[in-house]
Design an enzyme around this catalytic site. Structure first.
Site, PDB file in Angstrom:
ATOM      1  N   GLN A   1      46.342  20.158  20.720  1.00  0.00           N
ATOM      2  CA  GLN A   1      45.858  19.825  22.279  1.00  0.00           C
ATOM      3  C   GLN A   1      44.746  19.670  22.187  1.00  0.00           C
ATOM      4  O   GLN A   1      44.540  19.202  23.123  1.00  0.00           O
ATOM      5  CB  GLN A   1      46.891  19.656  23.300  1.00  0.00           C
ATOM      6  CG  GLN A   1      48.412  19.525  22.596  1.00  0.00           C
ATOM      7  CD  GLN A   1      49.783  20.079  23.821  1.00  0.00           C
ATOM      8  OE1 GLN A   1      50.749  20.400  23.008  1.00  0.00           O
ATOM      9  NE2 GLN A   1      49.370  20.048  25.265  1.00  0.00           N
TER      10      GLN A   1
ATOM     11  N   CYS B   1      53.768  21.102  32.228  1.00  0.00           N
ATOM     12  CA  CYS B   1      54.218  22.336  33.687  1.00  0.00           C
ATOM     13  C   CYS B   1      52.461  22.861  33.701  1.00  0.00           C
ATOM     14  O   CYS B   1      52.630  23.318  33.080  1.00  0.00           O
ATOM     15  CB  CYS B   1      54.779  23.554  34.121  1.00  0.00           C
ATOM     16  SG  CYS B   1      54.540  24.809  34.264  1.00  0.00           S
TER      17      CYS B   1
ATOM     18  N   GLU C   1      53.568  15.531  33.928  1.00  0.00           N
ATOM     19  CA  GLU C   1      54.556  16.721  34.010  1.00  0.00           C
ATOM     20  C   GLU C   1      55.356  16.952  34.951  1.00  0.00           C
ATOM     21  O   GLU C   1      56.466  17.288  35.958  1.00  0.00           O
ATOM     22  CB  GLU C   1      54.046  18.352  34.159  1.00  0.00           C
ATOM     23  CG  GLU C   1      53.195  17.813  32.682  1.00  0.00           C
ATOM     24  CD  GLU C   1      51.737  18.793  32.820  1.00  0.00           C
ATOM     25  OE1 GLU C   1      51.397  18.705  34.081  1.00  0.00           O
ATOM     26  OE2 GLU C   1      51.479  20.246  32.273  1.00  0.00           O
TER      27      GLU C   1
HETATM   28  N1  MCN Z   1      48.822   7.912  34.403  1.00  0.00           N
HETATM   29  C1  MCN Z   1      48.824   6.487  34.775  1.00  0.00           C
HETATM   30  N2  MCN Z   1      48.542   6.352  36.188  1.00  0.00           N
HETATM   31  C2  MCN Z   1      48.126   7.223  36.791  1.00  0.00           C
HETATM   32  C3  MCN Z   1      48.878   8.481  36.068  1.00  0.00           C
HETATM   33  C4  MCN Z   1      48.465   8.246  34.876  1.00  0.00           C
HETATM   34  O1  MCN Z   1      48.583   5.385  34.142  1.00  0.00           O
HETATM   35  N3  MCN Z   1      47.687   7.609  38.105  1.00  0.00           N
HETATM   36  C5  MCN Z   1      48.710   7.402  32.694  1.00  0.00           C
HETATM   37  C6  MCN Z   1      47.541   8.089  31.939  1.00  0.00           C
HETATM   38  O2  MCN Z   1      46.776   7.813  31.801  1.00  0.00           O
HETATM   39  C7  MCN Z   1      48.482   8.828  30.850  1.00  0.00           C
HETATM   40  C8  MCN Z   1      49.459   8.892  30.770  1.00  0.00           C
HETATM   41  O3  MCN Z   1      49.821   7.751  32.051  1.00  0.00           O
HETATM   42  O4  MCN Z   1      48.640   7.332  30.109  1.00  0.00           O
HETATM   43  C9  MCN Z   1      49.918  10.226  30.980  1.00  0.00           C
HETATM   44  O5  MCN Z   1      48.576  11.039  31.984  1.00  0.00           O
HETATM   45  P1  MCN Z   1      48.235  12.642  32.784  1.00  0.00           P
HETATM   46  O6  MCN Z   1      48.708  12.503  34.019  1.00  0.00           O
HETATM   47  O7  MCN Z   1      47.032  12.096  33.323  1.00  0.00           O
HETATM   48  O8  MCN Z   1      48.524  13.638  32.180  1.00  0.00           O
HETATM   49  P2  MCN Z   1      47.662  13.455  30.438  1.00  0.00           P
HETATM   50  O9  MCN Z   1      47.541  12.823  29.935  1.00  0.00           O
HETATM   51  O10 MCN Z   1      47.022  15.326  30.517  1.00  0.00           O
HETATM   52  O11 MCN Z   1      49.370  14.179  29.510  1.00  0.00           O
HETATM   53  C10 MCN Z   1      49.013  15.744  29.193  1.00  0.00           C
HETATM   54  C11 MCN Z   1      51.177  15.808  29.971  1.00  0.00           C
HETATM   55  C12 MCN Z   1      51.186  16.960  29.584  1.00  0.00           C
HETATM   56  S1  MCN Z   1      50.683  18.467  30.133  1.00  0.00           S
HETATM   57  C13 MCN Z   1      52.764  16.991  28.651  1.00  0.00           C
HETATM   58  S2  MCN Z   1      52.860  18.731  28.294  1.00  0.00           S
HETATM   59  C14 MCN Z   1      53.170  16.235  28.196  1.00  0.00           C
HETATM   60  C15 MCN Z   1      53.186  15.122  29.265  1.00  0.00           C
HETATM   61  O12 MCN Z   1      51.546  14.326  29.376  1.00  0.00           O
HETATM   62  N4  MCN Z   1      53.111  16.173  26.998  1.00  0.00           N
HETATM   63  C16 MCN Z   1      53.521  14.724  26.318  1.00  0.00           C
HETATM   64  N5  MCN Z   1      53.629  13.902  28.974  1.00  0.00           N
HETATM   65  C17 MCN Z   1      54.318  13.841  27.528  1.00  0.00           C
HETATM   66  N6  MCN Z   1      54.711  12.245  26.851  1.00  0.00           N
HETATM   67  C18 MCN Z   1      54.488  12.070  25.431  1.00  0.00           C
HETATM   68  N7  MCN Z   1      55.054  10.908  24.792  1.00  0.00           N
HETATM   69  N8  MCN Z   1      54.265  13.449  24.513  1.00  0.00           N
HETATM   70  C19 MCN Z   1      54.016  14.472  25.462  1.00  0.00           C
HETATM   71  O13 MCN Z   1      53.697  16.099  24.216  1.00  0.00           O
HETATM   72 CU1  CUM Z   2      51.434  22.459  30.480  1.00  0.00          CU
HETATM   73  S1  CUM Z   2      51.819  21.981  28.714  1.00  0.00           S
HETATM   74 MO1  CUM Z   2      51.465  20.399  28.828  1.00  0.00          MO
HETATM   75  O1  CUM Z   2      49.999  21.315  30.470  1.00  0.00           O
HETATM   76  O2  CUM Z   2      50.715  20.555  27.711  1.00  0.00           O
END
Ligand code: MCN
Ligand code: CUM
Length: 796
Positions: free
Chosen positions: A224, A372, A742
């Site tokens: 990641q 998380c 998360e």
């Molecule tokens: N998004 C959006 N509008 C927002 C916030 C987010 O449209 N206000 C969209 C983002 O652009 C992105 C998605 O939602 O396409 C998730 O965004 P974000 O909250 O920024 O999270 P990350 O992209 O950093 O993803 C990490 C998070 C984590 S830490 C874990 S653990 C997890 C999760 O995402 N693992 C996943 N969701 C998952 N979903 C899938 N399918 N697979 C994983 O391994």
């Molecule tokens: Cu907290 S599990 Mo995600 O942070 O990849």
């Protein structure tokens, strides 16, 4: 020229539920995962794992394995040691064995590797390796580890005389003590958050390819955070960083499991360097469940100082964390227990104090934050269970008790009891939306009616606010590398574009949503923008995707780089329109002359001009990079409400309804956000109802396969009612977005448990530890006692 402003939704901009572009290849079976990578001359690696949880290694005889036709290399800890690679540093300033040399410290620990023509030969040869172990007594929970005569698991560490890893504290001890002196009532709670596993469909793996001729090391791997891996390989293996290329191809789910560095990665890299051939390692399911980053396994206890009118005066919390044999939590390195001190951030509490103790045990290392932001799940779980217990002790309605203690909308910015600064939210409004949706008053009536007939209905509320977007570089770093992220945008002459970021999607849909941010900022249709992540030779440096930091940090960088591009395009527009820059106005996709709005040029025309008709002295081209160091974390908020019916005779409980109200600020893609919430709620349901990895008294792991470690199927998964009407934009994020990835997994579990506990109110039972299995519920009902606190050691 008469170009018109565009309809943002039509070009796939902010707020458009455009379909995920990556799914086109995924649903056709055309994804490119690590195991799909096949290189000429590639060999295969398998790992021999320890059958014992704690044992001294007297000798390892690999001669029979070497003799198997098709075997090219057998690696042991002793050989790794000659390269100074028998041990590696962890992200939490500890060390971890790559291949065991002196002792094995958990069942499933990596002892040796065989590299052969195919994985079957390698596996067979592993079984021919003879290891002479001298068994030592295993430690399967922190309490055993703390006993005065407990064997010292980490006798490899100079000065380590017991099994305590750290004692850490945060908060205001004196202020909290005073709050307890003034309390009318003190409410107490003790619970265990069991060991669970992110369990992505795809296991971990790598294909290492060292080319002696070019001296280049290319590693395809399930990570990641590819850039951190490159830095780690450069430092640990002492290779020049420009000669290392880490590629994260498609990832079949990460959920935190793919943040840490695993021995398999390191061994495949060394094997490729030694053999000068590509070496593939693909972990099997048992290897994944038994040895790679588990989550939680934490004991929490605490108490709340209360005034009889319902005001919370202070909170004390203590946690004992079972870290397994190596302290390898993937988290900002200076926070020993992650961001657990985000607990109670949504409540207006004058004083709080948290103490944390970490202990080594004979279990797999990890403590990865499974979906998380670094232990926030445990923090929110404790918070919401504690709040429910306190409301019950006070005899105040659950919902009302929360409402009266919430941080109010006009209290922001708010300093949380542990010192974070939250900046926005509408907590009471989210609660109101949730209560209305579940028809709270009516449910309470139904519940009372049902009770008269002997039926047990329950309603559980949980709220969560999560610190997402680690982080600002003042406070957050990983082994000294400051946390921020990046985006690089190149606009081609025809107005199409390629965007790269330092994040790495594992299923979250970045290829879709990042293009939407560019569309919003520049008016270039999202379909005209390719998004690429995960290749350290092409992507700008970033800290990767975890802790839902991508939208808060990399997503912000995408907006900022787009704005840099727009600033240059404005100069090009002024040149094309033959006016001064100050006279040029912007609307979506178009610059126009302020005094003559019908005269304008499109962003695409500006792009062409950047390559064909730039003003004198202007550097050609239209591309840029932005590094974004966020001023603060983003603080999404959510309310989850569950109703259940519990069967008295069997302890089986069924979810009747689940309502989720999520406020993650501006939603880039509402459909993706809903998908994230539904996935998280399902994982929350799984943790609350069925999942845990436990150990027997001999240290054998129970839960290393899907017969013992359960995943909910569509059949068990409840239906969810999602609400999106509360939107509090993040004040410091360029497009007002907060993280969402998360939230549901963080806040969900307590809603389910609170619902079951509410149903059992008449029994006086205060706690049932997760997973809330029917037999535990039955025991609680039948004997009217808590089913908690006890480490889940199976004696059978
Ligand atoms: N998004 C959006 N509008 C927002 C916030 C987010 O449209 N206000 C969209 C983002 O652009 C992105 C998605 O939602 O396409 C998730 O965004 P974000 O909250 O920024 O999270 P990350 O992209 O950093 O993803 C990490 C998070 C984590 S830490 C874990 S653990 C997890 C999760 O995402 N693992 C996943 N969701 C998952 N979903 C899938 N399918 N697979 C994983 O391994
Ligand atoms: Cu907290 S599990 Mo995600 O942070 O990849």
């Amino acid at each position: 020229m008469t170009t018109q402003a565009l309809d943002e939704i039509k070009i796939g901009g902010l707020g458009s539920s455009r379909k995920r572009v990556e799914d086109d290849r995924f649903i056709r079976g055309k994804g490119n995962y690590t195991d799909d990578v096949v290189l000429p001359g590639m060999l295969h690696m398998e790992i021999l794992r320890s059958p014992l949880p704690h044992a001294r290694i007297k000798s390892i005889d690999t001669s029979k394995a070497w003799a198997v036709p098709g075997v090219h290399l057998v690696l042991t800890g002793e050989m790794m040691a000659t390269r100074n690679l028998a041990w590696m540093p962890t992200l939490s300033y500890d060390t971890q064995a790559v291949l065991a040399t002196d002792k094995v410290r958990f069942q499933g620990q990596e002892v040796a590797c065989v590299i052969a023509d195919d994985p079957y030969i390698a596996k067979d040869a592993c079984e021919l390796i003879e290891v002479d172990y001298e068994a030592l007594p295993p430690i399967v929970n922190p309490w055993q580890g703390l006993e005065p005569d407990a064997p010292v698991i980490r006798d490899d560490k100079v000065g380590q005389d017991g099994n305590v890893i750290y004692n850490w504290e945060v908060g205001d001890k004196a202020g909290t003590d005073r709050a307890f002196e003034q309390a009318d009532l003190v409410s107490k709670l003790e619970l265990h958050y069991p060991r669970s596993h992110p369990s992505p469909i795809e296991c971990c793996g790598s294909v290492a390819d060292f080319n002696r001729a070019t001296q280049k090391l290319t590693v395809y791997m399930t990570t990641q955070a590819p850039h951190i891996i490159r830095a780690a390989v450069a430092m640990v293996a002492e290779l020049p960083e420009q000669m290392i290329r880490i590629i994260s191809p498609d990832i079949g789910g990460g959920f935190g499991n793919k943040v840490p560095v695993y021995p398999g990665y390191v061994c495949s890299i060394l094997a490729s360097i030694l053999l000068e051939r590509p070496v593939k390692w693909i972990e099997d399911k048992t290897g994944n469940l038994i040895s790679t980053g588990f989550a939680r396994d934490i004991y929490l206890k605490g108490e709340m100082a209360l005034r009889k009118d319902g005001k919370i005066l202070g909170v004390r919390m203590h946690t004992d964390a079972d870290h397994g044999a190596f302290f390898s939590d993937a988290q900002p390195s200076k926070f020993k227990i992650g961001l657990m001190h985000s607990a109670f951030a949504a409540y207006d509490i004058p004083a709080a104090h948290l103490t944390a103790r970490g202990v080594y045990t004979n279990k797999a290392p990890g403590g990865v934050a499974y979906r998380c932001s670094f232990r926030v799940t445990e923090a929110m779980f404790f918070q919401e269970r504690m709040v429910q217990a306190a409301a019950a002790d006070l005899g105040i309605d659950q919902a009302e008790f929360r409402r009266m203690n919430f941080v109010r909308d006009d209290d922001f910015p708010h300093r949380t009891p542990f010192g974070f600064l939250t900046d926005s939210g509408q907590y009471a409004k989210c609660l109101d939306v949730g209560l209305k949706a579940i028809d709270y008053e009516n449910f309470r009536k139904e519940q009372a009616e049902a009770r008269k007939q002997g039926r047990l209905l329950g309603l559980g509320i949980s709220t969560m606010t999560e610190p997402l977007g680690a982080g600002n570089s003042r406070e957050y770093d990983i082994l000294g590398i400051k946390m921020f992220d990046s985006a690089e945008l190149k606009i081609h002459m025809t107005g199409k574009a390629i965007l790269r970021t330092g994040a790495k999607s594992q299923g979250q849909g970045h290829e879709t949503t990042w293009a939407q941010i560019v569309a919003h900022e520049l008016g270039i249709p999202a379909d005209d923008i390719t998004v690429e992540e995960g290749d350290t030779d092409t992507a700008p440096f970033g800290m990767g995707t975890y802790a839902s930091r991508s939208t808060p940090v990399a997503g912000a960088a995408v907006a900022m780089v787009s704005r840099k591009i727009r600033a240059k395009a404005r100069k090009l527009a002024a040149h094309l329109l033959e006016v001064s820059e100050e006279d040029v106005e912007w609307e979506l996709g178009r610059f126009y002359v302020r005094s003559a709005p019908q005269r304008g040029v499109s962003i695409q025309e500006c792009a062409m001009a950047a390559y064909s008709n730039m003003p004198d002295g202007m550097e050609p081209g239209l591309e840029n990079t932005a590094y974004y160091d966020p001023p603060n974390l983003t603080w999404p908020f959510a309310v989850y409400i569950v109703t259940v019916e519990v069967d008295r005779e069997t302890g089986v409980w069924d979810v009747l309804r689940m309502v989720a109200v999520d406020d993650c600020g501006v939603r880039i893609n509402p459909m993706i956000v809903e998908g994230q919430i539904m996935g998280g709620l399902t994982e929350a349901y799984a943790m609350a109802s069925m999942q845990f990895i436990t150990f027997d008294a001999d240290g054998n792991c129970v839960g290393s396969n899907y017969m013992d470690y359960l995943l909910p199927s569509a059949w068990e998964t409840p239906g969810y009612e999602l609400h999106s009407e509360v939107v509090t934009p993040c004040p410091h994020h360029p497009i007002g977005a907060k993280g969402i990835g998360e939230c549901a997994a963080v806040g969900g579990p307590a809603a389910f448990v609170n619902a079951v506990m509410d149903a059992l109110e008449e029994t006086g039972v205060r706690n049932i530890d997760m997973p809330v299995l029917p037999d535990r519920v039955w025991e609680a009902i039948t004997y009217r006692r808590d089913v908690s606190g006890a480490p889940p050691i199976r004696q059978d």
